[in-house]
Motif scaffolding. Structure first.
Motif, PDB file in Angstrom:
ATOM      1  N   GLY A  38     -10.082  16.889  41.594  1.00  0.00           N
ATOM      2  CA  GLY A  38     -10.850  17.359  40.672  1.00  0.00           C
ATOM      3  C   GLY A  38     -11.209  18.194  40.871  1.00  0.00           C
ATOM      4  O   GLY A  38     -11.558  18.843  41.471  1.00  0.00           O
ATOM      5  N   ILE A  39     -10.530  18.950  39.071  1.00  0.00           N
ATOM      6  CA  ILE A  39     -11.437  20.382  39.142  1.00  0.00           C
ATOM      7  C   ILE A  39     -11.597  20.218  37.438  1.00  0.00           C
ATOM      8  O   ILE A  39     -11.982  19.479  36.994  1.00  0.00           O
ATOM      9  N   ARG A  40     -13.127  20.894  37.511  1.00  0.00           N
ATOM     10  CA  ARG A  40     -13.732  21.251  36.429  1.00  0.00           C
ATOM     11  C   ARG A  40     -14.297  22.226  36.024  1.00  0.00           C
ATOM     12  O   ARG A  40     -13.807  23.528  36.364  1.00  0.00           O
ATOM     13  N   GLY A  83     -14.347  16.953  31.608  1.00  0.00           N
ATOM     14  CA  GLY A  83     -15.284  16.748  32.556  1.00  0.00           C
ATOM     15  C   GLY A  83     -14.655  16.775  33.819  1.00  0.00           C
ATOM     16  O   GLY A  83     -13.981  17.792  33.446  1.00  0.00           O
ATOM     17  N   VAL A  84     -14.174  16.570  33.916  1.00  0.00           N
ATOM     18  CA  VAL A  84     -13.342  16.221  35.745  1.00  0.00           C
ATOM     19  C   VAL A  84     -11.554  15.907  35.079  1.00  0.00           C
ATOM     20  O   VAL A  84     -11.648  14.761  35.001  1.00  0.00           O
ATOM     21  N   SER A 122      -2.856  19.704  36.132  1.00  0.00           N
ATOM     22  CA  SER A 122      -3.689  20.004  37.437  1.00  0.00           C
ATOM     23  C   SER A 122      -2.751  19.301  38.856  1.00  0.00           C
ATOM     24  O   SER A 122      -2.064  18.462  38.807  1.00  0.00           O
ATOM     25  N   GLU A 129      -8.283  15.419  37.471  1.00  0.00           N
ATOM     26  CA  GLU A 129      -8.503  14.547  38.218  1.00  0.00           C
ATOM     27  C   GLU A 129      -6.282  14.860  38.547  1.00  0.00           C
ATOM     28  O   GLU A 129      -5.707  15.420  37.882  1.00  0.00           O
ATOM     29  N   ASP A 170     -14.277  19.923  42.223  1.00  0.00           N
ATOM     30  CA  ASP A 170     -15.033  18.532  42.482  1.00  0.00           C
ATOM     31  C   ASP A 170     -14.918  18.163  43.742  1.00  0.00           C
ATOM     32  O   ASP A 170     -14.302  18.211  44.380  1.00  0.00           O
ATOM     33  N   TRP A 219     -12.023  28.066  38.313  1.00  0.00           N
ATOM     34  CA  TRP A 219     -12.370  27.057  38.063  1.00  0.00           C
ATOM     35  C   TRP A 219     -13.811  25.942  39.307  1.00  0.00           C
ATOM     36  O   TRP A 219     -13.141  27.220  40.470  1.00  0.00           O
TER      37      TRP A 219
END
Length: 465
Positions: free
Chosen positions: A403-405, A432-433, A398, A435, A465, A462
């Motif tokens: 944050g991405i999920r 999950g996420v 990332s 960071e 968050d 994506w």
């Protein structure tokens, strides 16, 4: 001699004699002497008139039988002799030979028979002397009292002047002299009591002044409060010097108290309260202490403003300066501080505008990056697995600022000639996420492809968050 003639002659003989010149006045009812003009003694005149009236009545009763014969009655003879003596005194007072001869010719026959002739003055000499002595005694007493009263008044006036000048002990001594001359005088006794009270108050204030010189501020304050309580019930003019002294001692006390408290003051408000206590005082050191408080107040206000400027709290710094100005005035130092606050505020606002603009630009870039280029594929491989199907493996990292999920990768498989032999979707999950700066591995099987092929990511989706 007939009765009428005898009575007429007797009437002329019995006349009132002047006690000054001896002249027998012609008018028996006269109040002033017809010769010298001096007043006749009223009491003696009335007494003599009553005696004459009694004599005449007795003579009439005794001589009622015959007026020509000599009087034989012993009592009548005595009365006639007394009247004859009065006539003799009147004739001696008249003076002059002719007049004396005429009196002898007119003397009644009864006088020629041997009646004694004595002076009229013997009758009133003793009362007159007693009256004179009494008058002289009264005059002496009056003169003495007048002299004493004059001295007492003089002492009282001087005592009043001394008391109004604050010299209470001198006033007390003068009043004691007056009291010794007039013992038991309630007015003087009351004045002495008032002067002694004033002297005691004066001594108490002097004692408080000595305590101030020694630095005993609490004891001095207690003494001055007691003196103030006592003085509040006294309204006489002689207490005015004490009021002035009490005000001066109170001013000294206030100056010393504020001076001792000044180093422990930490706020503008506290200094302003002390400055208010000194306002209008003329005690020694009061002007210098007021200026010292003003200087300290200005410096304290500037120091507070500088501390707030370092925190970029321009509103609080401005309030601190304004509060100082309201108590100490708009001095040159406070004016400079106000200008500095305005300048730094403008500079800070300009910097903030630039920072905000840069932040907005960065936020836009970050947002664009997060939305379009949130991660990099750092590893990507395609191989044939044990089951003969194509297996795609890889890892992404990332580079988003948040944050991405729920990442989904879309890929295609191509053979050696570059012909697409398959495609599919990879769901990346790292618990999950992911960071910012984090990474995640992924694996995907494609059963439709049984031969060696290369893989390429065509697109991705994506959530931020």
């Amino acid at each position: 001699m007939s009765r009428e003639t005898s009575e007429g002659e007797r009437g002329r003989v019995v006349r009132t004699a002047c006690p000054y010149c001896g002249f027998a006045t012609m008018d028996d009812e006269a109040s002033f002497c017809s010769r010298c003009g001096k007043p006749l003694h009223t009491a003696a005149i009335l007494a003599r008139r009553l005696e004459r009236a009694e004599w005449l009545e007795k003579i009439k009763d005794v001589g009622a039988g015959s007026s020509a014969q000599p009087l034989q009655d012993r009592e009548a003879q005595e009365i006639w002799n007394r009247m004859s003596r009065d006539g003799e005194s009147g004739r001696k007072a008249d003076g002059g030979g002719g007049q004396a001869e005429r009196s002898r010719a007119e003397r009644p026959a009864i006088a020629a028979e041997g009646a004694p002739a004595t002076g009229y003055f013997r009758l009133w000499m003793l009362p007159a002397a007693a009256l004179l002595i009494s008058c002289l005694a009264v005059l002496a007493v009056f003169v003495h009292d007048g002299n004493v009263n004059a001295k007492v008044r003089s002492w009282h006036v001087q005592a009043e002047k001394e008391a109004k000048a604050g010299q209470y002990r001198n006033a007390e001594q003068l009043l004691e002299l007056a009291a010794a001359s007039r013992p038991g005088n309630p007015g003087i006794a009351k004045d002495i009591d008032i002067v002694r009270q004033a002297a005691k108050l004066d001594d108490d204030i002097k004692a408080a002044g000595l305590l101030l010189d020694q630095g005993s501020l609490e004891k001095a304050e207690s003494g001055l409060r007691q003196a103030q309580a006592t003085l509040s019930s006294r309204h006489e003019e002689l207490f005015d010097p004490i009021r002035d002294k009490l005000a001066g001692a109170g001013a000294r006390l206030a100056v010393q108290q504020v001076s001792s408290e000044l180093d422990g003051l930490g706020t503008i408000r506290e200094m302003a309260e002390r400055l208010q206590r000194l306002r209008g005082l003329q005690a020694p050191g009061a002007p210098e202490l007021r200026q010292r408080i003003l200087d300290s107040m200005v410096q304290m206000g500037i120091n507070q403003a500088q501390q707030l400027l370092r925190k970029k709290d321009f509103s609080a710094a401005r309030a601190a300066v304004d509060e100082t100005v309201s108590h100490a005035g708009n001095t040159s130092k406070l004016q400079d501080m106000s200008a500095r606050i305005d300048k730094e505020k403008e500079e800070y606002e300009e910097q903030e505008r630039k920072r905000l603009n840069a932040a907005m630009q960065m936020a836009n870039l970050e947002q664009r990056q997060n939305q379009t280029d949130a991660f990099d594929i750092v590893e990507l491989n395609a191989s044939i697995g044990e089951e003969g199907s194509a297996v795609i493996t890889g890892r992404l990292k990332s580079k988003a600022t948040r944050g991405i999920r729920a990442i989904r990768l879309f890929y295609v498989l191509k053979d050696a000639e570059g012909v697409q032999v398959g495609s599919g979707t990879i769901s990346v999950s790292s618990g999950g996420v992911i960071e910012p700066g984090g990474s995640a591995a992924f694996t995907e099987k494609n059963a439709s492809v049984k031969s060696e092929a290369s893989v390429a990511i065509t697109s991705a989706t994506w959530y931020i968050d």
